[in-house]
Write a protein that holds these residues in place. Structure first.
Motif, PDB file in Angstrom:
ATOM      1  N   ALA A  20       0.835  -1.200   0.000  1.00 22.94           N
ATOM      2  CA  ALA A  20       0.000   0.000   0.000  1.00 22.94           C
ATOM      3  C   ALA A  20       0.866   1.245   0.000  1.00 22.94           C
ATOM      4  CB  ALA A  20      -0.911   0.000   1.223  1.00 22.94           C
ATOM      5  N   SER A  21       0.310   2.329  -0.543  1.00 24.27           N
ATOM      6  CA  SER A  21       1.002   3.618  -0.555  1.00 24.27           C
ATOM      7  C   SER A  21      -0.042   4.726  -0.536  1.00 24.27           C
ATOM      8  CB  SER A  21       1.885   3.756  -1.810  1.00 24.27           C
ATOM      9  OG  SER A  21       1.083   3.848  -2.983  1.00 24.27           O
ATOM     10  N   SER A  22       0.422   5.968  -0.368  1.00 24.63           N
ATOM     11  CA  SER A  22      -0.487   7.107  -0.489  1.00 24.63           C
ATOM     12  C   SER A  22       0.113   8.111  -1.461  1.00 24.63           C
ATOM     13  CB  SER A  22      -0.727   7.780   0.866  1.00 24.63           C
ATOM     14  OG  SER A  22       0.314   8.695   1.185  1.00 24.63           O
ATOM     15  N   ALA A  23      -0.750   8.976  -2.007  1.00 21.59           N
ATOM     16  CA  ALA A  23      -0.296   9.941  -3.005  1.00 21.59           C
ATOM     17  C   ALA A  23       0.774  10.873  -2.457  1.00 21.59           C
ATOM     18  CB  ALA A  23      -1.489  10.740  -3.541  1.00 21.59           C
ATOM     19  N   THR A  24       0.502  11.516  -1.319  1.00 19.44           N
ATOM     20  CA  THR A  24       1.461  12.474  -0.775  1.00 19.44           C
ATOM     21  C   THR A  24       2.787  11.802  -0.461  1.00 19.44           C
ATOM     22  OG1 THR A  24      -0.371  13.725   0.199  1.00 19.44           O
ATOM     23  CG2 THR A  24       1.849  14.207   1.022  1.00 19.44           C
ATOM     24  N   GLN A  25       2.746  10.594   0.048  1.00 20.35           N
ATOM     25  CA  GLN A  25       3.959   9.917   0.465  1.00 20.35           C
ATOM     26  C   GLN A  25       4.768   9.381  -0.708  1.00 20.35           C
ATOM     27  OE1 GLN A  25       1.513   7.811   3.681  1.00 20.35           O
ATOM     28  NE2 GLN A  25       3.573   7.771   4.541  1.00 20.35           N
ATOM     29  N   SER A  26       4.107   9.062  -1.814  1.00 16.04           N
ATOM     30  CA  SER A  26       4.836   8.515  -2.956  1.00 16.04           C
ATOM     31  C   SER A  26       5.012   9.524  -4.092  1.00 16.04           C
ATOM     32  CB  SER A  26       4.125   7.264  -3.485  1.00 16.04           C
ATOM     33  OG  SER A  26       2.804   7.565  -3.894  1.00 16.04           O
ATOM     34  N   GLN A  27       4.075  10.474  -4.226  1.00 15.98           N
ATOM     35  CA  GLN A  27       4.181  11.494  -5.271  1.00 15.98           C
ATOM     36  C   GLN A  27       4.700  12.827  -4.739  1.00 15.98           C
ATOM     37  OE1 GLN A  27      -0.182  10.678  -6.472  1.00 15.98           O
ATOM     38  NE2 GLN A  27       0.737  11.457  -8.350  1.00 15.98           N
ATOM     39  N   GLY A  28       4.567  13.051  -3.446  1.00 16.97           N
ATOM     40  CA  GLY A  28       4.880  14.337  -2.843  1.00 16.97           C
ATOM     41  C   GLY A  28       3.643  15.209  -2.767  1.00 16.97           C
ATOM     42  N   ALA A  29       3.715  16.246  -1.963  1.00 14.04           N
ATOM     43  CA  ALA A  29       2.599  17.185  -1.828  1.00 14.04           C
ATOM     44  C   ALA A  29       2.431  17.995  -3.109  1.00 14.04           C
ATOM     45  CB  ALA A  29       2.825  18.108  -0.642  1.00 14.04           C
ATOM     46  N   THR A  30       1.252  18.575  -3.262  1.00 18.00           N
ATOM     47  CA  THR A  30       0.947  19.460  -4.383  1.00 18.00           C
ATOM     48  C   THR A  30       0.478  20.804  -3.829  1.00 18.00           C
ATOM     49  OG1 THR A  30      -0.651  19.859  -6.185  1.00 18.00           O
ATOM     50  CG2 THR A  30      -1.334  18.351  -4.465  1.00 18.00           C
ATOM     51  N   PRO A  31       0.757  21.920  -4.530  1.00 19.24           N
ATOM     52  CA  PRO A  31       0.270  23.218  -4.039  1.00 19.24           C
ATOM     53  C   PRO A  31      -1.238  23.272  -3.849  1.00 19.24           C
ATOM     54  CG  PRO A  31       1.899  23.525  -5.774  1.00 19.24           C
ATOM     55  CD  PRO A  31       1.608  22.049  -5.730  1.00 19.24           C
ATOM     56  N   TRP A 354       2.834  -2.366   4.574  1.00 20.36           N
ATOM     57  CA  TRP A 354       3.216  -0.961   4.463  1.00 20.36           C
ATOM     58  C   TRP A 354       4.728  -0.895   4.690  1.00 20.36           C
ATOM     59  CZ3 TRP A 354       0.433   3.211   2.929  1.00 20.36           C
ATOM     60  CH2 TRP A 354       1.110   4.428   2.955  1.00 20.36           C
ATOM     61  N   THR A 355       5.452  -0.613   3.637  1.00 26.39           N
ATOM     62  CA  THR A 355       5.047  -0.307   2.296  1.00 26.39           C
ATOM     63  C   THR A 355       5.991  -1.031   1.347  1.00 26.39           C
ATOM     64  OG1 THR A 355       4.567   1.540   0.745  1.00 26.39           O
ATOM     65  CG2 THR A 355       6.389   1.819   2.277  1.00 26.39           C
ATOM     66  N   GLY A 356       5.751  -0.945   0.035  1.00 24.39           N
ATOM     67  CA  GLY A 356       6.655  -1.594  -0.893  1.00 24.39           C
ATOM     68  C   GLY A 356       8.004  -0.897  -0.963  1.00 24.39           C
ATOM     69  N   VAL A 357       7.975   0.374  -1.344  1.00 24.42           N
ATOM     70  CA  VAL A 357       9.196   1.163  -1.531  1.00 24.42           C
ATOM     71  C   VAL A 357       9.246   2.270  -0.480  1.00 24.42           C
ATOM     72  CG1 VAL A 357      10.489   2.646  -3.125  1.00 24.42           C
ATOM     73  CG2 VAL A 357       9.205   0.680  -4.013  1.00 24.42           C
ATOM     74  N   ASP A 358      10.394   2.451   0.161  1.00 21.74           N
ATOM     75  CA  ASP A 358      10.551   3.533   1.138  1.00 21.74           C
ATOM     76  C   ASP A 358       9.952   4.825   0.608  1.00 21.74           C
ATOM     77  OD1 ASP A 358      11.894   1.979   2.984  1.00 21.74           O
ATOM     78  OD2 ASP A 358      13.896   2.629   2.342  1.00 21.74           O
ATOM     79  N   ASN A 359       9.181   5.534   1.440  1.00 21.67           N
ATOM     80  CA  ASN A 359       8.566   6.764   0.975  1.00 21.67           C
ATOM     81  C   ASN A 359       8.650   7.854   2.040  1.00 21.67           C
ATOM     82  OD1 ASN A 359       6.528   6.111   2.813  1.00 21.67           O
ATOM     83  ND2 ASN A 359       5.109   5.381   1.251  1.00 21.67           N
ATOM     84  N   TYR A 360       7.988   8.942   1.768  1.00 15.63           N
ATOM     85  CA  TYR A 360       7.935  10.092   2.675  1.00 15.63           C
ATOM     86  C   TYR A 360       7.032   9.745   3.844  1.00 15.63           C
ATOM     87  CZ  TYR A 360       6.606  14.885   4.115  1.00 15.63           C
ATOM     88  OH  TYR A 360       6.355  16.040   4.809  1.00 15.63           O
ATOM     89  N   GLU A 361       7.519   9.985   5.057  1.00 14.34           N
ATOM     90  CA  GLU A 361       6.775   9.576   6.247  1.00 14.34           C
ATOM     91  C   GLU A 361       6.337  10.796   7.056  1.00 14.34           C
ATOM     92  OE1 GLU A 361       4.668   7.370   8.713  1.00 14.34           O
ATOM     93  OE2 GLU A 361       5.510   6.696   6.806  1.00 14.34           O
ATOM     94  N   TRP A 362       5.560  11.687   6.395  1.00 12.34           N
ATOM     95  CA  TRP A 362       4.918  12.819   7.043  1.00 12.34           C
ATOM     96  C   TRP A 362       5.892  13.628   7.902  1.00 12.34           C
ATOM     97  CZ3 TRP A 362       0.728  13.479   4.341  1.00 12.34           C
ATOM     98  CH2 TRP A 362       0.034  12.380   3.858  1.00 12.34           C
TER      99      TRP A 362
END
Length: 392
Positions: A20-31, A354-362
């Motif tokens: 599982a992943s989330s958009a912000t954590q895998s894509q980054g935040a958006t303005p 959680w999770t497949g690939v290391d990502n951004y952790e808030w």
């Protein structure tokens, strides 16, 4: 003492394995979202491009499928899809459609989450789920997502961890909007749970299965006092009772095909209703809690009792930190708890890591990795453990 690792044959044919992943954590935040402003204000590390998923999703899916995974849960970022009220970004819609297509081409069943922490900035500015019009606004978004993505989604998980979101945003104030109000917390918690269940009713009309993802904790009084017991009962009523009460109402009793949940730790509750690491003396991880696999068994046993005859999904388990030896041991023990529950007659459809690939952790940025693979997509020893189950 670490339990012996269960063998691959411990899990029944057709048992589903995913990440599982989330958009912000895998894509980054958006303005367009409220997490971007949180970062801009210096209240969280910069997410940048997440873990590069926007460019690498196709190869990521092939990697996971080749490793043996069969499912992937991602979030379709509301802020990217609807950056201003009523205006949909067709480029973002098509980008998500292509991501879903790529996952399916790789052989993965694609599960979609519609709300994972970050909100559209305009929705947050209007009060988020405290706003009088929030339910109607959310329903319009759910209906749009069903129409725009329903042909490519294999399952829906409408909201990620309602209790975790409400607690961080409105009780502890560590996530936007940064409030610390018990009244607002309880109001938002109820509203987001209702949003979750209402979304499931609408999304089931696509003909695809639905699942919750509740943030569940095994709670224990910190001492033998009546005050600790009372505080534990109070927190239990909030954490468990809020969504279980909805699940048992006639309107929602068939909203979900399965009940999924995230488990990361157990907690002791002191007389002042503070949550403490449990069990006492167990090693505490970098995020302040003690990952304890037997607590997963306690959560599974309770769910089996509370919702007899229903299907369940372990929608998130993982361990954060640089120590992959510890992660490997923890996951081995956690999967033994799942195996025991299956042997005891519980209908568990699968496990998502959680999770497949290391990502951004808030709030921890990239300093607390949870992945089976690092950001260079190199497998860790924990990935090899999981593969022994996937190819069993």
């Amino acid at each position: 003492m670490t339990s012996p690792a269960p063998g691959p044959s411990s899990f029944p044919p057709g048992f589903r394995w995913g990440t599982a992943s989330s958009a912000t954590q895998s894509q980054g935040a958006t303005p367009a979202d409220n997490w971007w402003a949180w970062e801009e204000a210096g209240k969280a590390p910069r997410s940048g491009g997440g873990n590069g998923f926007d460019e690498l999703y196709a190869s990521d899916f092939r990697l996971l499928a080749d490793w043996g995974f069969g499912e992937y849960r991602m979030s379709l970022d509301w802020a990217r899809i609807e950056p201003s009220p009523g205006r949909r970004d067709q480029g973002a819609v098509e980008h998500y459609r292509e991501i879903l297509r790529a996952g399916r081409r790789a052989g993965l069943s694609m599960w979609a989450c519609l709300l994972h922490t970050a909100l559209p900035a305009w929705f947050a500015a209007d009060g988020g789920f405290l706003a009088p019009a929030a339910a109607a606004t959310w329903a319009r978004h759910v209906d749009f997502a069903a129409e725009a993505f329903g042909d490519l989604v294999d399952g829906w998980m409408p909201v990620n961890n309602p209790a975790g979101y409400a607690e961080k945003a409105y009780l502890r104030g560590t996530f936007p909007p940064g409030h610390a109000s018990q009244e607002e917390f309880l109001t938002v918690l109820q509203a987001v749970h209702e949003a979750e269940f209402e979304a499931a009713l609408r999304l089931r009309q696509t003909g695809k299965p639905t699942s919750t993802n509740e943030a569940l904790v095994s709670l224990h009084p910190a001492d033998a006092s009546a005050e600790a017991a009372g505080a534990t009962a109070l927190i239990d009523a909030v954490l468990w009772g809020t969504w279980l009460n909805l699940a048992r109402t006639p309107r929602y009793e068939d909203a979900f095909d399965q009940y999924g949940f995230s488990y990361y730790f157990a907690a002791a509750v002191d007389p002042s209703a503070n949550l403490l690491p449990h069990p006492a003396g167990h090693p505490v991880g970098p995020q302040g809690y003690a990952p304890w696999a037997p607590g997963l068994g306690e959560v599974l046993a309770r769910l089996h009792t509370e919702l007899p005859g229903r299907k369940f999904l372990v929608a998130e388990i993982g361990l954060g930190g640089e120590d992959d030896t510890r992660r490997t041991a923890y996951l081995s023990d956690a999967l033994e708890e799942v195996r025991r529950a299956l042997a005891g007659g519980m209908d568990i459809t699968g496990v998502h890591l959680w999770t497949g690939v290391d990502n951004y952790e808030w709030l921890d940025g990239h300093t607390v990795p949870f992945g089976l693979f690092d950001r260079d997509r190199t497998p860790k020893p924990s990935a090899h453990l999981i593969r022994s189950f996937l190819r069993g």
